[in-house]
Design a protein around this motif. Structure first.
Motif, PDB file in Angstrom:
ATOM      1  N   ARG A 195      -0.756 -12.797 -17.803  1.00  0.00           N
ATOM      2  CA  ARG A 195      -0.805 -11.459 -18.379  1.00  0.00           C
ATOM      3  C   ARG A 195       0.390 -10.680 -17.868  1.00  0.00           C
ATOM      4  O   ARG A 195       0.994 -11.036 -16.847  1.00  0.00           O
ATOM      5  CB  ARG A 195      -2.096 -10.736 -18.006  1.00  0.00           C
ATOM      6  N   LYS A 196       0.753  -9.637 -18.578  1.00  0.00           N
ATOM      7  CA  LYS A 196       1.856  -8.790 -18.168  1.00  0.00           C
ATOM      8  C   LYS A 196       1.450  -8.020 -16.916  1.00  0.00           C
ATOM      9  O   LYS A 196       0.318  -7.532 -16.812  1.00  0.00           O
ATOM     10  CB  LYS A 196       2.220  -7.824 -19.289  1.00  0.00           C
ATOM     11  N   PHE A 197       2.361  -7.905 -15.953  1.00  0.00           N
ATOM     12  CA  PHE A 197       2.084  -7.177 -14.727  1.00  0.00           C
ATOM     13  C   PHE A 197       2.152  -5.679 -14.995  1.00  0.00           C
ATOM     14  O   PHE A 197       3.094  -5.175 -15.593  1.00  0.00           O
ATOM     15  CB  PHE A 197       3.091  -7.546 -13.632  1.00  0.00           C
ATOM     16  N   VAL A 198       1.116  -4.966 -14.583  1.00  0.00           N
ATOM     17  CA  VAL A 198       1.069  -3.507 -14.686  1.00  0.00           C
ATOM     18  C   VAL A 198       0.787  -2.973 -13.293  1.00  0.00           C
ATOM     19  O   VAL A 198      -0.208  -3.349 -12.672  1.00  0.00           O
ATOM     20  CB  VAL A 198      -0.032  -3.051 -15.662  1.00  0.00           C
ATOM     21  N   TYR A 199       1.682  -2.112 -12.797  1.00  0.00           N
ATOM     22  CA  TYR A 199       1.486  -1.535 -11.476  1.00  0.00           C
ATOM     23  C   TYR A 199       0.301  -0.580 -11.521  1.00  0.00           C
ATOM     24  O   TYR A 199       0.229   0.278 -12.398  1.00  0.00           O
ATOM     25  CB  TYR A 199       2.743  -0.801 -11.012  1.00  0.00           C
ATOM     26  N   PRO A 200      -0.642  -0.712 -10.598  1.00  0.00           N
ATOM     27  CA  PRO A 200      -1.823   0.159 -10.628  1.00  0.00           C
ATOM     28  C   PRO A 200      -1.464   1.614 -10.327  1.00  0.00           C
ATOM     29  O   PRO A 200      -0.524   1.891  -9.590  1.00  0.00           O
ATOM     30  CB  PRO A 200      -2.718  -0.417  -9.533  1.00  0.00           C
ATOM     31  N   VAL A 201      -2.222   2.514 -10.884  1.00  0.00           N
ATOM     32  CA  VAL A 201      -2.031   3.941 -10.651  1.00  0.00           C
ATOM     33  C   VAL A 201      -2.635   4.287  -9.293  1.00  0.00           C
ATOM     34  O   VAL A 201      -3.790   3.961  -9.014  1.00  0.00           O
ATOM     35  CB  VAL A 201      -2.710   4.762 -11.765  1.00  0.00           C
ATOM     36  N   LEU A 202      -1.831   4.923  -8.445  1.00  0.00           N
ATOM     37  CA  LEU A 202      -2.316   5.321  -7.130  1.00  0.00           C
ATOM     38  C   LEU A 202      -3.114   6.613  -7.243  1.00  0.00           C
ATOM     39  O   LEU A 202      -2.683   7.567  -7.886  1.00  0.00           O
ATOM     40  CB  LEU A 202      -1.152   5.506  -6.163  1.00  0.00           C
ATOM     41  N   THR A 203      -4.270   6.641  -6.602  1.00  0.00           N
ATOM     42  CA  THR A 203      -5.147   7.801  -6.638  1.00  0.00           C
ATOM     43  C   THR A 203      -5.090   8.547  -5.309  1.00  0.00           C
ATOM     44  O   THR A 203      -4.446   8.100  -4.356  1.00  0.00           O
ATOM     45  CB  THR A 203      -6.594   7.368  -6.910  1.00  0.00           C
ATOM     46  N   ALA A 204      -5.773   9.663  -5.253  1.00  0.00           N
ATOM     47  CA  ALA A 204      -5.844  10.431  -4.004  1.00  0.00           C
ATOM     48  C   ALA A 204      -6.526   9.608  -2.913  1.00  0.00           C
ATOM     49  O   ALA A 204      -6.162   9.709  -1.733  1.00  0.00           O
ATOM     50  CB  ALA A 204      -6.600  11.731  -4.234  1.00  0.00           C
ATOM     51  N   ASN A 205      -7.488   8.774  -3.283  1.00  0.00           N
ATOM     52  CA  ASN A 205      -8.168   7.919  -2.317  1.00  0.00           C
ATOM     53  C   ASN A 205      -7.190   6.916  -1.686  1.00  0.00           C
ATOM     54  O   ASN A 205      -7.266   6.656  -0.483  1.00  0.00           O
ATOM     55  CB  ASN A 205      -9.324   7.185  -2.990  1.00  0.00           C
ATOM     56  N   ASN A 206      -6.267   6.376  -2.488  1.00  0.00           N
ATOM     57  CA  ASN A 206      -5.266   5.463  -1.950  1.00  0.00           C
ATOM     58  C   ASN A 206      -4.412   6.154  -0.898  1.00  0.00           C
ATOM     59  O   ASN A 206      -4.126   5.581   0.155  1.00  0.00           O
ATOM     60  CB  ASN A 206      -4.360   4.931  -3.062  1.00  0.00           C
ATOM     61  N   HIS A 207      -3.994   7.388  -1.180  1.00  0.00           N
ATOM     62  CA  HIS A 207      -3.162   8.129  -0.234  1.00  0.00           C
ATOM     63  C   HIS A 207      -3.944   8.483   1.034  1.00  0.00           C
ATOM     64  O   HIS A 207      -3.401   8.412   2.143  1.00  0.00           O
ATOM     65  CB  HIS A 207      -2.610   9.387  -0.896  1.00  0.00           C
ATOM     66  N   GLU A 208      -5.216   8.847   0.877  1.00  0.00           N
ATOM     67  CA  GLU A 208      -6.038   9.176   2.038  1.00  0.00           C
ATOM     68  C   GLU A 208      -6.232   7.955   2.939  1.00  0.00           C
ATOM     69  O   GLU A 208      -6.038   8.035   4.152  1.00  0.00           O
ATOM     70  CB  GLU A 208      -7.399   9.700   1.586  1.00  0.00           C
ATOM     71  N   LYS A 209      -6.605   6.832   2.346  1.00  0.00           N
ATOM     72  CA  LYS A 209      -6.800   5.611   3.140  1.00  0.00           C
ATOM     73  C   LYS A 209      -5.490   5.159   3.781  1.00  0.00           C
ATOM     74  O   LYS A 209      -5.473   4.683   4.913  1.00  0.00           O
ATOM     75  CB  LYS A 209      -7.371   4.479   2.281  1.00  0.00           C
ATOM     76  N   GLY A 210      -4.388   5.326   3.056  1.00  0.00           N
ATOM     77  CA  GLY A 210      -3.082   4.956   3.606  1.00  0.00           C
ATOM     78  C   GLY A 210      -2.721   5.775   4.824  1.00  0.00           C
ATOM     79  O   GLY A 210      -2.216   5.245   5.824  1.00  0.00           O
ATOM     80  N   SER A 211      -2.979   7.083   4.779  1.00  0.00           N
ATOM     81  CA  SER A 211      -2.662   7.921   5.937  1.00  0.00           C
ATOM     82  C   SER A 211      -3.595   7.617   7.104  1.00  0.00           C
ATOM     83  O   SER A 211      -3.186   7.680   8.266  1.00  0.00           O
ATOM     84  CB  SER A 211      -2.711   9.402   5.564  1.00  0.00           C
ATOM     85  N   ILE A 212      -4.847   7.260   6.817  1.00  0.00           N
ATOM     86  CA  ILE A 212      -5.778   6.878   7.885  1.00  0.00           C
ATOM     87  C   ILE A 212      -5.304   5.599   8.567  1.00  0.00           C
ATOM     88  O   ILE A 212      -5.256   5.520   9.798  1.00  0.00           O
ATOM     89  CB  ILE A 212      -7.215   6.725   7.337  1.00  0.00           C
ATOM     90  N   ILE A 213      -4.937   4.606   7.769  1.00  0.00           N
ATOM     91  CA  ILE A 213      -4.479   3.332   8.346  1.00  0.00           C
ATOM     92  C   ILE A 213      -3.195   3.539   9.136  1.00  0.00           C
ATOM     93  O   ILE A 213      -3.001   2.950  10.208  1.00  0.00           O
ATOM     94  CB  ILE A 213      -4.287   2.272   7.236  1.00  0.00           C
ATOM     95  N   LYS A 214      -2.299   4.385   8.643  1.00  0.00           N
ATOM     96  CA  LYS A 214      -1.053   4.660   9.356  1.00  0.00           C
ATOM     97  C   LYS A 214      -1.340   5.306  10.713  1.00  0.00           C
ATOM     98  O   LYS A 214      -0.747   4.939  11.730  1.00  0.00           O
ATOM     99  CB  LYS A 214      -0.159   5.563   8.509  1.00  0.00           C
ATOM    100  N   ASN A 215      -2.276   6.260  10.737  1.00  0.00           N
ATOM    101  CA  ASN A 215      -2.634   6.904  11.996  1.00  0.00           C
ATOM    102  C   ASN A 215      -3.307   5.908  12.942  1.00  0.00           C
ATOM    103  O   ASN A 215      -3.002   5.879  14.140  1.00  0.00           O
ATOM    104  CB  ASN A 215      -3.561   8.094  11.748  1.00  0.00           C
TER     105      ASN A 215
END
Length: 152
Positions: free
Chosen positions: A33-53
């Motif tokens: 199938r054609k690759f489609v980059y997923p849309v990042l949500t606010a939850n993705n950004h929140e979890k990302g900042s938690i993991i970074k911390n």
């Protein structure tokens, strides 16, 4: 769509040239199938900042605490993990520990900003792995009493 390869390749799994391929039915079928980059949500950004911390907290922890985490992972691998499964890393167990601590007291624990000084000030059970296992934040192992190095 069903994919057929040249040069004797029956199937392929992975991403190549803006396409994603999957191998199914024990290597007898390949779908693409054609690759489609997923849309990042606010939850993705929140979890990302938690993991970074939490990564910052993990790297600031004492050498003895990290060594205890690695020892715990080895012992947990022998007691609680299936023989053919991979043993979790020290960082993944640290994340599991911190999320369990958060779930035990979400009103006082904010993983997005927590620091080692906060853990010490609250005298949290995550200060040592022996206390964390006794509190139920990590799976029980029979030999956890000697994992007493403090996080600071």
């Amino acid at each position: 769509m069903k994919v057929t390869f040249n040069y004797g390749f029956r199937t392929y799994s992975g991403k190549l040239d803006n396409m994603v391929y999957g191998s199914y039915r024990h290597g007898n079928l390949c779908l693409g199938r054609k690759f489609v980059y997923p849309v990042l949500t606010a939850n993705n950004h929140e979890k990302g900042s938690i993991i970074k911390n939490l990564a910052t907290v993990f790297h600031a922890a004492s050498v003895g605490y990290i060594a205890d985490l690695k020892t715990y992972c080895q012992r947990n691998g022998k007691e609680n993990v299936a023989p053919d499964a991979l043993i979790p890393s020290a960082f993944s167990m640290f994340l599991k520990l911190m999320w369990a601590w958060y779930e035990s007291d979400p009103t006082h624990v904010d993983l997005e900003v927590v620091q080692i000084s906060d853990i010490i000030a609250l005298d949290a059970d995550v200060r040592t792995l022996a206390r964390a296992v006794n509190a139920g934040f990590l799976p029980y192992i029979s030999t956890s009493a000697d994992l007493t190095n403090d996080i600071q």
